[in-house]
Design a protein around this motif. Structure first.
Motif, PDB file in Angstrom:
ATOM      1  N   VAL A 168       0.834  -1.218   0.000  1.00 32.80           N
ATOM      2  CA  VAL A 168       0.000   0.000   0.000  1.00 32.80           C
ATOM      3  C   VAL A 168       0.862   1.259   0.000  1.00 32.80           C
ATOM      4  O   VAL A 168       0.548   2.250  -0.664  1.00 32.80           O
ATOM      5  CB  VAL A 168      -0.954  -0.025   1.230  1.00 32.80           C
ATOM      6  CG1 VAL A 168      -1.809   1.234   1.290  1.00 32.80           C
ATOM      7  CG2 VAL A 168      -1.848  -1.272   1.179  1.00 32.80           C
ATOM      8  N   TRP A 169       1.994   1.186   0.701  1.00 34.89           N
ATOM      9  CA  TRP A 169       2.873   2.353   0.814  1.00 34.89           C
ATOM     10  C   TRP A 169       3.578   2.696  -0.499  1.00 34.89           C
ATOM     11  O   TRP A 169       4.216   3.740  -0.618  1.00 34.89           O
ATOM     12  CB  TRP A 169       3.912   2.112   1.922  1.00 34.89           C
ATOM     13  CG  TRP A 169       4.589   0.773   1.829  1.00 34.89           C
ATOM     14  CD1 TRP A 169       4.185  -0.369   2.437  1.00 34.89           C
ATOM     15  CD2 TRP A 169       5.745   0.439   1.067  1.00 34.89           C
ATOM     16  NE1 TRP A 169       5.022  -1.406   2.100  1.00 34.89           N
ATOM     17  CE2 TRP A 169       5.994  -0.938   1.271  1.00 34.89           C
ATOM     18  CE3 TRP A 169       6.610   1.166   0.238  1.00 34.89           C
ATOM     19  CZ2 TRP A 169       7.060  -1.597   0.662  1.00 34.89           C
ATOM     20  CZ3 TRP A 169       7.660   0.505  -0.361  1.00 34.89           C
ATOM     21  CH2 TRP A 169       7.879  -0.859  -0.142  1.00 34.89           C
ATOM     22  N   ALA A 170       3.469   1.813  -1.483  1.00 29.89           N
ATOM     23  CA  ALA A 170       4.148   2.049  -2.768  1.00 29.89           C
ATOM     24  C   ALA A 170       3.179   2.528  -3.844  1.00 29.89           C
ATOM     25  O   ALA A 170       3.607   2.898  -4.932  1.00 29.89           O
ATOM     26  CB  ALA A 170       4.838   0.774  -3.230  1.00 29.89           C
ATOM     27  N   GLY A 174       5.446   6.985  -5.553  1.00 30.90           N
ATOM     28  CA  GLY A 174       6.790   7.096  -6.129  1.00 30.90           C
ATOM     29  C   GLY A 174       7.784   6.187  -5.417  1.00 30.90           C
ATOM     30  O   GLY A 174       8.924   6.050  -5.833  1.00 30.90           O
ATOM     31  N   LYS A 175       7.342   5.550  -4.297  1.00 30.44           N
ATOM     32  CA  LYS A 175       8.233   4.599  -3.601  1.00 30.44           C
ATOM     33  C   LYS A 175       7.956   3.203  -4.136  1.00 30.44           C
ATOM     34  O   LYS A 175       6.802   2.805  -4.245  1.00 30.44           O
ATOM     35  CB  LYS A 175       7.933   4.571  -2.103  1.00 30.44           C
ATOM     36  CG  LYS A 175       8.275   5.827  -1.392  1.00 30.44           C
ATOM     37  CD  LYS A 175       7.981   5.643   0.097  1.00 30.44           C
ATOM     38  CE  LYS A 175       7.966   6.996   0.778  1.00 30.44           C
ATOM     39  NZ  LYS A 175       7.162   7.012   1.986  1.00 30.44           N
ATOM     40  N   SER A 210       4.036   2.032  -8.013  1.00 34.89           N
ATOM     41  CA  SER A 210       4.979   2.977  -8.619  1.00 34.89           C
ATOM     42  C   SER A 210       5.957   2.324  -9.587  1.00 34.89           C
ATOM     43  O   SER A 210       7.136   2.677  -9.627  1.00 34.89           O
ATOM     44  CB  SER A 210       5.726   3.758  -7.521  1.00 34.89           C
ATOM     45  OG  SER A 210       4.815   4.503  -6.745  1.00 34.89           O
ATOM     46  N   VAL A 211       5.464   1.356 -10.367  1.00 35.53           N
ATOM     47  CA  VAL A 211       6.308   0.791 -11.427  1.00 35.53           C
ATOM     48  C   VAL A 211       6.419   1.827 -12.547  1.00 35.53           C
ATOM     49  O   VAL A 211       5.428   2.420 -12.966  1.00 35.53           O
ATOM     50  CB  VAL A 211       5.726  -0.524 -11.992  1.00 35.53           C
ATOM     51  CG1 VAL A 211       6.589  -1.047 -13.141  1.00 35.53           C
ATOM     52  CG2 VAL A 211       5.613  -1.577 -10.894  1.00 35.53           C
ATOM     53  N   ILE A 230       0.012  -1.553 -13.169  1.00 34.39           N
ATOM     54  CA  ILE A 230       0.583  -0.213 -13.305  1.00 34.39           C
ATOM     55  C   ILE A 230      -0.527   0.822 -13.193  1.00 34.39           C
ATOM     56  O   ILE A 230      -1.518   0.758 -13.940  1.00 34.39           O
ATOM     57  CB  ILE A 230       1.260  -0.048 -14.698  1.00 34.39           C
ATOM     58  CG1 ILE A 230       2.013  -1.320 -15.146  1.00 34.39           C
ATOM     59  CG2 ILE A 230       2.141   1.189 -14.745  1.00 34.39           C
ATOM     60  CD1 ILE A 230       3.165  -1.721 -14.304  1.00 34.39           C
ATOM     61  N   GLY A 231      -0.368   1.790 -12.277  1.00 32.32           N
ATOM     62  CA  GLY A 231      -1.358   2.848 -12.128  1.00 32.32           C
ATOM     63  C   GLY A 231      -0.973   4.058 -12.965  1.00 32.32           C
ATOM     64  O   GLY A 231      -1.179   4.108 -14.174  1.00 32.32           O
ATOM     65  N   GLY A 232      -0.364   5.058 -12.302  1.00 31.20           N
ATOM     66  CA  GLY A 232      -0.056   6.330 -12.960  1.00 31.20           C
ATOM     67  C   GLY A 232       0.645   6.197 -14.303  1.00 31.20           C
ATOM     68  O   GLY A 232       0.280   6.870 -15.277  1.00 31.20           O
TER      69      GLY A 232
END
Ligand code: PEP
Length: 251
Positions: A168-170, A174-175, A210-211, A230-232
């Motif tokens: 979740v923290w990624a 960006g991490k 954040s891949v 992959i999100g963003g």
């Protein structure tokens, strides 16, 4: 042989224009990939038809969520059967945003997974720990429990299951997990699946969080990482297709 998959989750982003422009580009490039990667786009449900019209068979399409019912008076919901009927192949389920913002539990994930596989679609089941859980040394046990409970209704339909490990923290921060940490968690998930009697070596495990084009190669070269969610970066055509290209052709 497990499948190599790179899936783009647009979340609540995009437009008809983006569907036409981005998918047109991605499908043309996807046709020339020689590494066996299945490219999947998971747009907002209202754009599924636009994406399918552009996809031309080179791209698979998924839906971001379905309801836990087959049909009925559930205003605003769509069913797995409808997703299938509309031409989708995949359904995302248990994404951390669904868990955190919409209160989805592992039990609800299990109910949805049962309907998804019964309708002949494949479920991409998302699991992942929070930063607090990781820092308390609970990451593996939290993820193992999500896998066991979320897939508790699966018996013989393992071919319809893909698991996406998304710390979740990624997500959207960006991490990224290091390739070593991601690999360790994927190996742990595979051993949990084995313990459940699943054909663990045949199940595709994706990494998400954040891949980007500059970290995909390291992640995708790990032996238990079979692709990415992959999100963003899936909203930028060149970046997304670059990520699809980073899969080693030989694996
Ligand atoms: C996601 O939404 O599943 C995700 C991985 O997002 P991002 O790539 O933006 O971190």
């Amino acid at each position: 042989m497990r499948r190599k998959i790179v899936a783009g989750n647009w979340k609540m982003n995009g437009s008809k224009g983006l569907s036409e422009k981005l998918v047109g580009y991605v499908q043309a490039e996807a046709g020339s990939l020689d590494n066996g990667v299945e490219v999947v786009i998971i747009p907002p449900a209202i754009y599924i038809r636009d994406v399918l019209d552009q996809a031309d068979g080179a791209i698979s399409v998924g839906v971001q969520n379905v309801g836990q019912w087959q049909s009925g008076a559930y205003t605003g919901e769509i069913s797995s059967e409808m997703a299938k009927d509309s031409g989708c192949k995949y359904v995302l389920v248990g994404h951390s945003e669904r868990r955190q913002i919409f209160g989805e539990t592992d039990e609800l994930v299990a109910e949805k997974v049962a309907l998804i596989v019964a309708s002949g679609l494949a479920a991409i089941v998302c699991v992942g720990e929070t930063l607090e859980e990781r820092e308390s040394g609970l990451a593996e046990s939290v993820v193992a429990s999500q896998v066991r409970l979320g897939l508790s209704a699966v018996s013989g339909e393992w071919k319809s299951i893909v698991v996406a490990y998304e710390p979740v923290w990624a997500i959207g921060t960006g991490k990224t997990a290091t390739a070593e940490d991601a690999q360790a968690m994927h190996a742990s998930i595979r051993s949990v699946l084995k313990g459940m009697g699943a054909p663990a070596e045949e199940i595709s495990l994706l990494y998400g969080g954040s891949v980007k084009a500059d970290n995909a190669a390291a992640l995708f070269s790990e032996p238990d990482i079979d692709g990415g969610l992959i999100g963003g970066a899936s909203l930028v055509a060149e970046e997304f297709i670059s990520i699809c290209r980073y899969f080693p052709a030989s694996s």
